[in-house]
Scaffold this motif. Structure first.
Motif, short mmCIF file in Angstrom:
data_model
loop_
_atom_site.label_atom_id
_atom_site.label_comp_id
_atom_site.label_asym_id
_atom_site.label_seq_id
_atom_site.Cartn_x
_atom_site.Cartn_y
_atom_site.Cartn_z
N VAL A 103 0.84 -1.20 0.00
CA VAL A 103 0.00 0.00 0.00
C VAL A 103 0.87 1.26 0.00
O VAL A 103 0.64 2.20 -0.76
N VAL A 104 1.90 1.25 0.84
CA VAL A 104 2.82 2.39 0.90
C VAL A 104 3.51 2.59 -0.44
O VAL A 104 3.60 3.71 -0.97
N LEU A 105 4.00 1.51 -1.02
CA LEU A 105 4.69 1.59 -2.30
C LEU A 105 3.76 2.04 -3.42
O LEU A 105 4.17 2.77 -4.33
N ALA A 106 2.50 1.62 -3.35
CA ALA A 106 1.52 2.03 -4.36
C ALA A 106 1.25 3.53 -4.30
O ALA A 106 1.09 4.19 -5.34
N LEU A 107 1.18 4.09 -3.10
CA LEU A 107 0.94 5.53 -2.96
C LEU A 107 2.11 6.33 -3.54
O LEU A 107 1.91 7.35 -4.21
N ILE A 108 3.32 5.85 -3.31
CA ILE A 108 4.50 6.51 -3.88
C ILE A 108 4.46 6.42 -5.41
O ILE A 108 4.71 7.40 -6.12
N THR A 109 4.13 5.23 -5.92
CA THR A 109 4.07 5.03 -7.37
C THR A 109 3.02 5.91 -8.01
O THR A 109 3.25 6.52 -9.07
N ALA A 110 1.84 6.00 -7.39
CA ALA A 110 0.76 6.83 -7.93
C ALA A 110 1.18 8.30 -7.99
O ALA A 110 0.90 9.00 -8.98
N ALA A 111 1.85 8.77 -6.94
CA ALA A 111 2.30 10.17 -6.92
C ALA A 111 3.29 10.44 -8.06
O ALA A 111 3.21 11.46 -8.75
N LEU A 112 4.22 9.51 -8.28
CA LEU A 112 5.20 9.68 -9.35
C LEU A 112 4.52 9.67 -10.73
O LEU A 112 4.87 10.45 -11.62
N LEU A 113 3.56 8.78 -10.90
CA LEU A 113 2.85 8.72 -12.18
C LEU A 113 2.08 10.01 -12.47
O LEU A 113 2.09 10.51 -13.60
N LEU A 114 1.44 10.55 -11.45
CA LEU A 114 0.69 11.79 -11.64
C LEU A 114 1.61 12.95 -12.03
O LEU A 114 1.23 13.84 -12.79
N ILE A 115 2.83 12.92 -11.52
CA ILE A 115 3.79 13.98 -11.83
C ILE A 115 4.29 13.86 -13.27
O ILE A 115 4.41 14.85 -13.99
#
Length: 459
Positions: A103-115
């Motif tokens: 879950v933690v890794l997914a939140l980081i990944t989602a933030a990077l993708l949005l950027i």
């Protein structure tokens, strides 16, 4: 460590165990692969630009899933070896930490993708229709990443503890739901004989929405089963909310080579796509269809890969190297045999398979040489995939990283540069580079497998 010579009776027993653990996943993944084909078929009914948009997003999405691969690769070897040693409490803790950490890794990944999603789309394509299709399909999937990552972990936990039937049932239900609701979400209406069913007319966004909804339902179903504790492993809310530093560091360190391998591979795929898109939207569409068919051929085989990795982990957890070696060899034989059969069909009937997605004559003509060359390449790939079972089951993931660096960056990328930028060959001539790269990849895998360091690795 236990060094034994397996008799024929034990080999038959191990082969039987492999099939028993594999077949539920094969059924589930076969249906998932069928859904993926139908999904792309529906997208193809919108336009070839829509196919290009989905292909672009999938390429970018794959580049950012490296964090999921790190924890995922670690969890396979850690859970399976712990379960093989019959350390129940540790198996439970690893399972809980895998879900929470994902879950933690997914939140980081989602933030990077949005950027980075908009700059990367602009890098790949000047076609506004293609870019909008990528955003329509992809944005909702970005926001749902925590569910997607965690759902992968739920299935891994079941399989690594010897239960492949539960994820099979969940995946079958989700795939059937996707098959039914995909066209309803995408189009204004669906006609079945004399019956007309009203749809939501959401276009490519509808395909992404259907995927997210049924991923979420899959996660909820598996999560409840684990919470109820009626399987060989259970989880608790308390365990999910409490971090375990020792296990979390292992999840990072053991899977780091696998994660770096995915980053290297997806980074290469991203650069490769620049070469492909230099030939225009047609090339992008053809590559997308080829990738979808390759995924279709490999997806059912994931059942053998997961089962083989799990049983190798169980054997190494008992320090039985001979059984781990036999399981790797028989898995490789089965996987490569099945892939070869499908590849031969693709080589003989390329336009029949491509015609599933689109009747566009230009796409069919351009896709035929691509499909034939890549079909030969995946036969080579399948042999390496079988041998990788030894590495994933043991937690010795370095060879996978090295093979990717050599085959993609030292062989394939320079070869593509020469073909496209220096020799300026036509599109039909670049596909042979995929075969050459897979031969290089297999050479590295064979070297490390024969060296045997994986036999001594324990986690």
């Amino acid at each position: 460590m236990e060094e034994t010579v397996l008799d024929s009776r034990r080999k038959k027993e191990l082969t039987s165990n492999l099939w028993k653990l594999s077949y539920p996943s094969i059924i589930a993944y076969s249906l998932q692969a069928f859904y993926d084909l139908i999904d792309m078929m529906w997208v193809g009914k919108i336009s070839k630009e829509a196919i290009g948009g989905v292909t672009l997003f999938s390429t970018i999405y794959g580049l950012f899933t490296v964090l999921n691969e790190i924890a995922g690769a670690s969890s396979v070897s850690m859970i399976s070896q712990s379960f093989g040693r019959k350390t129940e409490e540790r198996t439970k803790r690893i399972s809980e930490q895998t879900i929470s950490f994902k879950v933690v890794l997914a939140l980081i990944t989602a933030a990077l993708l949005l950027i980075f999603i908009h700059p990367l789309l602009n890098l790949y394509s000047d076609d506004p229709v293609v870019k909008q299709a990528a955003l329509d399909y992809g944005m909702i999937r970005i926001f749902a990443l925590p569910i997607a990552f965690s759902s992968y972990s739920i299935n891994t936990i079941f399989r690594c503890t010897g239960d492949s039937k539960t994820p099979m049932k969940i995946m079958i239900a989700a795939s059937i739901g996707n098959l039914i609701f995909d066209p309803i979400f995408m189009f204004p209406s669906i006609s079945i004989g004399s019956l007309t069913i009203p749809g939501l007319n959401l276009g490519v966004y509808g395909a992404g929405l259907a995927t997210v909804i049924f991923n979420a339902l899959s996660f909820v179903a598996g999560f409840i089963i684990l919470l109820r504790g009626k399987k060989d492993v259970s989880i608790s809310f308390k365990g999910l909310l409490r971090l375990d530093k020792e296990i979390d560091l292992q999840l990072l360190s053991i899977g780091l080579p696998a994660g770096l391998q995915l980053l290297v591979r997806q980074g290469f795929n991203s650069l490769m796509m620049l070469f492909i898109t230099s030939y225009g939207t047609l090339a992008l569409t053809v590559m997308g269809l080829g990738a979808k068919l390759m995924m279709f051929s490999f997806t059912p085989i994931l059942g053998f890969i997961f089962a083989g990795s799990t049983l190798v982990g169980h054997a190494l957890g008992r320090d039985n190297i001979e059984e781990a070696t036999f399981l790797t060899r028989i898995s490789t034989f089965i996987i490569s045999g099945l892939i070869t059969v499908f590849s031969v069909l693709l080589i003989i009937f390329p336009q029949t398979f491509l015609g599933i997605f689109t009747p566009d004559a230009e796409v069919l003509a351009a896709g035929t040489p691509m499909l034939r060359w890549i079909s030969i390449a995946i036969i080579i790939t399948s042999i390496g995939s079988g041998m990788r079972i030894a590495f994933s089951g043991s937690g010795y993931n370095r060879p996978i990283l090295v093979s990717t660096l050599v085959s993609r960056w030292a062989v394939h990328l320079p070869l593509m540069y020469v073909l496209v930028k220096i020799m300026q060959v036509d599109m039909n001539s670049i596909w042979i580079s995929f075969l050459i790269a897979e031969i290089a990849d297999l050479s590295v895998i064979v070297y490390y497998y024969r060296r045997g360091d994986w036999k001594l690795k324990r986690v």
